[in-house]
Write an enzyme that holds these catalytic residues in place. Structure first.
Site, mmCIF file in Angstrom:
data_model
loop_
_atom_site.group_PDB
_atom_site.id
_atom_site.type_symbol
_atom_site.label_atom_id
_atom_site.label_comp_id
_atom_site.label_asym_id
_atom_site.label_seq_id
_atom_site.Cartn_x
_atom_site.Cartn_y
_atom_site.Cartn_z
ATOM 1 N N GLU A 42 0.846 -1.198 0.000
ATOM 2 C CA GLU A 42 0.000 0.000 0.000
ATOM 3 C C GLU A 42 0.886 1.256 0.000
ATOM 4 O O GLU A 42 2.069 1.203 0.316
ATOM 5 C CB GLU A 42 -0.907 0.002 1.232
ATOM 6 C CG GLU A 42 -1.997 -1.048 1.139
ATOM 7 C CD GLU A 42 -2.982 -0.975 2.301
ATOM 8 O OE1 GLU A 42 -2.881 -0.051 3.128
ATOM 9 O OE2 GLU A 42 -3.854 -1.863 2.364
ATOM 10 N N ARG A 99 -4.375 2.775 -24.660
ATOM 11 C CA ARG A 99 -4.552 1.907 -25.834
ATOM 12 C C ARG A 99 -5.818 1.058 -25.730
ATOM 13 O O ARG A 99 -6.320 0.597 -26.728
ATOM 14 C CB ARG A 99 -3.319 1.004 -26.014
ATOM 15 C CG ARG A 99 -2.175 1.764 -26.632
ATOM 16 C CD ARG A 99 -0.982 0.873 -26.889
ATOM 17 N NE ARG A 99 -0.323 0.485 -25.655
ATOM 18 C CZ ARG A 99 0.742 -0.298 -25.603
ATOM 19 N NH1 ARG A 99 1.252 -0.785 -26.705
ATOM 20 N NH2 ARG A 99 1.306 -0.589 -24.457
ATOM 21 N N HIS A 132 -3.032 8.513 -27.138
ATOM 22 C CA HIS A 132 -3.081 7.452 -28.148
ATOM 23 C C HIS A 132 -4.185 7.714 -29.183
ATOM 24 O O HIS A 132 -4.000 7.453 -30.362
ATOM 25 C CB HIS A 132 -3.272 6.106 -27.469
ATOM 26 C CG HIS A 132 -3.278 4.961 -28.416
ATOM 27 N ND1 HIS A 132 -2.191 4.658 -29.196
ATOM 28 C CD2 HIS A 132 -4.244 4.082 -28.746
ATOM 29 C CE1 HIS A 132 -2.489 3.621 -29.957
ATOM 30 N NE2 HIS A 132 -3.723 3.250 -29.695
ATOM 31 N N LYS A 192 0.088 -3.841 -40.642
ATOM 32 C CA LYS A 192 0.446 -4.638 -39.452
ATOM 33 C C LYS A 192 -0.790 -5.303 -38.850
ATOM 34 O O LYS A 192 -1.873 -4.756 -38.884
ATOM 35 C CB LYS A 192 1.079 -3.698 -38.424
ATOM 36 C CG LYS A 192 0.947 -4.121 -36.974
ATOM 37 C CD LYS A 192 1.423 -3.041 -36.017
ATOM 38 C CE LYS A 192 0.654 -3.088 -34.709
ATOM 39 N NZ LYS A 192 1.056 -2.059 -33.754
ATOM 40 N N ARG A 194 -1.848 -7.269 -35.172
ATOM 41 C CA ARG A 194 -1.384 -7.702 -33.851
ATOM 42 C C ARG A 194 -1.917 -9.102 -33.576
ATOM 43 O O ARG A 194 -3.114 -9.347 -33.599
ATOM 44 C CB ARG A 194 -1.854 -6.718 -32.763
ATOM 45 C CG ARG A 194 -1.318 -7.076 -31.387
ATOM 46 C CD ARG A 194 -1.489 -5.956 -30.383
ATOM 47 N NE ARG A 194 -0.525 -4.866 -30.562
ATOM 48 C CZ ARG A 194 0.751 -4.935 -30.207
ATOM 49 N NH1 ARG A 194 1.244 -6.031 -29.673
ATOM 50 N NH2 ARG A 194 1.537 -3.892 -30.397
ATOM 51 N N ASP A 218 5.699 6.629 -34.684
ATOM 52 C CA ASP A 218 4.636 5.976 -33.920
ATOM 53 C C ASP A 218 4.483 6.741 -32.604
ATOM 54 O O ASP A 218 5.368 7.524 -32.225
ATOM 55 C CB ASP A 218 5.009 4.505 -33.651
ATOM 56 C CG ASP A 218 3.770 3.623 -33.489
ATOM 57 O OD1 ASP A 218 2.682 4.174 -33.221
ATOM 58 O OD2 ASP A 218 3.904 2.394 -33.603
HETATM 59 C C1 R5P Z 1 -0.494 0.858 -31.558
HETATM 60 O O1 R5P Z 1 -1.655 1.210 -31.664
HETATM 61 C C2 R5P Z 1 0.597 1.830 -31.268
HETATM 62 O O2 R5P Z 1 0.582 2.917 -32.133
HETATM 63 C C3 R5P Z 1 1.966 1.159 -31.307
HETATM 64 O O3 R5P Z 1 2.205 0.723 -32.628
HETATM 65 C C4 R5P Z 1 2.046 -0.005 -30.375
HETATM 66 O O4 R5P Z 1 1.551 0.341 -29.124
HETATM 67 C C5 R5P Z 1 3.485 -0.486 -30.249
HETATM 68 O O5 R5P Z 1 3.538 -1.566 -29.372
HETATM 69 P P1 R5P Z 1 4.757 -2.583 -29.391
HETATM 70 O O6 R5P Z 1 6.020 -1.815 -29.270
HETATM 71 O O7 R5P Z 1 4.507 -3.466 -28.192
HETATM 72 O O8 R5P Z 1 4.678 -3.365 -30.662
#
Ligand code: R5P
Length: 297
Positions: A42, A99, A132, A192, A194, A218
């Site tokens: 805490e 995010r 973001h 890209k 994820r 980014d």
């Molecule tokens: C995604 O929406 C963000 O713009 C970044 O591309 C992302 O957060 C990067 O994350 P990492 O370095 O874990 O690939």
């Protein structure tokens, strides 16, 4: 007319270096506060100075140990409110959880949970850097100033000459276009996907980088996978040198070690990464940006 007093400036424990830089920029001493972590995890907070009727700025970045630093900020805000501060302005250079800004499957909207907690915790005004998604401002019912790090990063990037700006993430097309316009350059996009929190797939490159230098842009570098995969796609497509400019350098992983990036600029919205000691990394301070915005409020 009552005498207008300068704001008081306090900091949580998330980023002492940046707190010191901002205090110096504003020519203010850091407010006296005692923050301790109890053996059970805490947090205890004690204000050591009078804040009654004063505007108070609290610096706390919600990065690296987001849950701990968020809770710390909420406790500081509560202490300030109970000690009758006039206005509490939170300067949160990196707003953790941003995010998670929409419902995925049966999950929560974590960014909204954070926004509600800060607002109910008594924060009157929020200053942050490169949110973001701009629409996260709408999760708050208080004023939110979203400051842009692009001009600070551009000052460094300007030395690299002719580049094609490449976004490694479709969500950052607007950012890439802004960089490209400033640099009078073309821009391209990496497709890209994820796969998981720690794994991304970069498929195709939409645009031409053959024989050219590339600037990847980014907002966040967390595991580094996104930048690594994008740099390899650009290398395969015939790019000469590959640079990257990113606002929030969380740098949690070592993915960049195996990428193809020659040089990378990040800001200090999160404390310096100790794990990444590559000479390719250079940090730009957001202290002048935040100090200016705090004084303007
Ligand atoms: C995604 O929406 C963000 O713009 C970044 O591309 C992302 O957060 C990067 O994350 P990492 O370095 O874990 O690939």
């Amino acid at each position: 007319m009552p005498e207008k007093k300068s704001p008081l400036f306090f900091a949580g424990t998330s980023h002492p270096e940046l707190a010191g830089q901002i205090a110096k920029e504003m020519k203010l001493a850091l407010g006296k506060i005692e923050i301790e972590k109890f053996p059970d995890g805490e947090i205890g907070v004690q204000l050591l100075e009078n804040v009654q009727g004063r505007d108070v700025v609290v610096l706390q970045t919600i990065a690296r140990h987001p849950n701990h630093y968020l809770m710390e900020l909420l406790l500081i805000a509560d202490a300030l409110r109970r000690a009758s501060a006039r206005r509490i302005i939170a300067a949160i250079p990196y707003l953790g959880y941003a995010r998670q800004d929409r419902k995925e499957g049966n999950g929560p909207i974590a960014a909204k949970v954070v926004a509600s907690a800060l607002e109910r915790g008594g924060i009157d005004h929020l200053l942050t850097v490169d949110l973001h998604a701009e629409q996260i401002q709408g999760f708050f019912g208080i004023p939110v100033e979203n400051l842009y790090a692009r001009p600070l990063l551009l000052k460094r990037v300007a030395d690299v000459g002719d580049v094609v700006v490449v976004t490694p993430d479709l969500g950052r097309v607007k950012l890439a276009r802004a960089f490209a316009e400033d640099l009078k350059a073309d821009f391209a996009v990496v497709d890209k996907r994820r796969v998981s929190a720690k794994q991304v797939e970069a498929r195709a490159l939409v645009g031409d980088v053959r024989g050219k230098d590339v600037l990847l842009v980014d907002d966040i570098c967390s595991t580094g996978e996104t930048l690594k995969m994008a740099s390899l796609v650009c290398q395969k497509a015939g790019a000469k040198r590959i640079f990257a400019a990113v606002t929030h350098g969380l740098m949690m992983g070592s993915a960049l070690e195996s990428g193809a990036i020659d040089k990378m600029w990040i800001t200090n919205t999160a404390p310096s990464p100790s794990a990444v000691k590559k000479p390719i990394l250079e940090t730009v301070s957001v202290a002048p940006l935040l100090a200016q915005a705090i004084l303007a409020i």
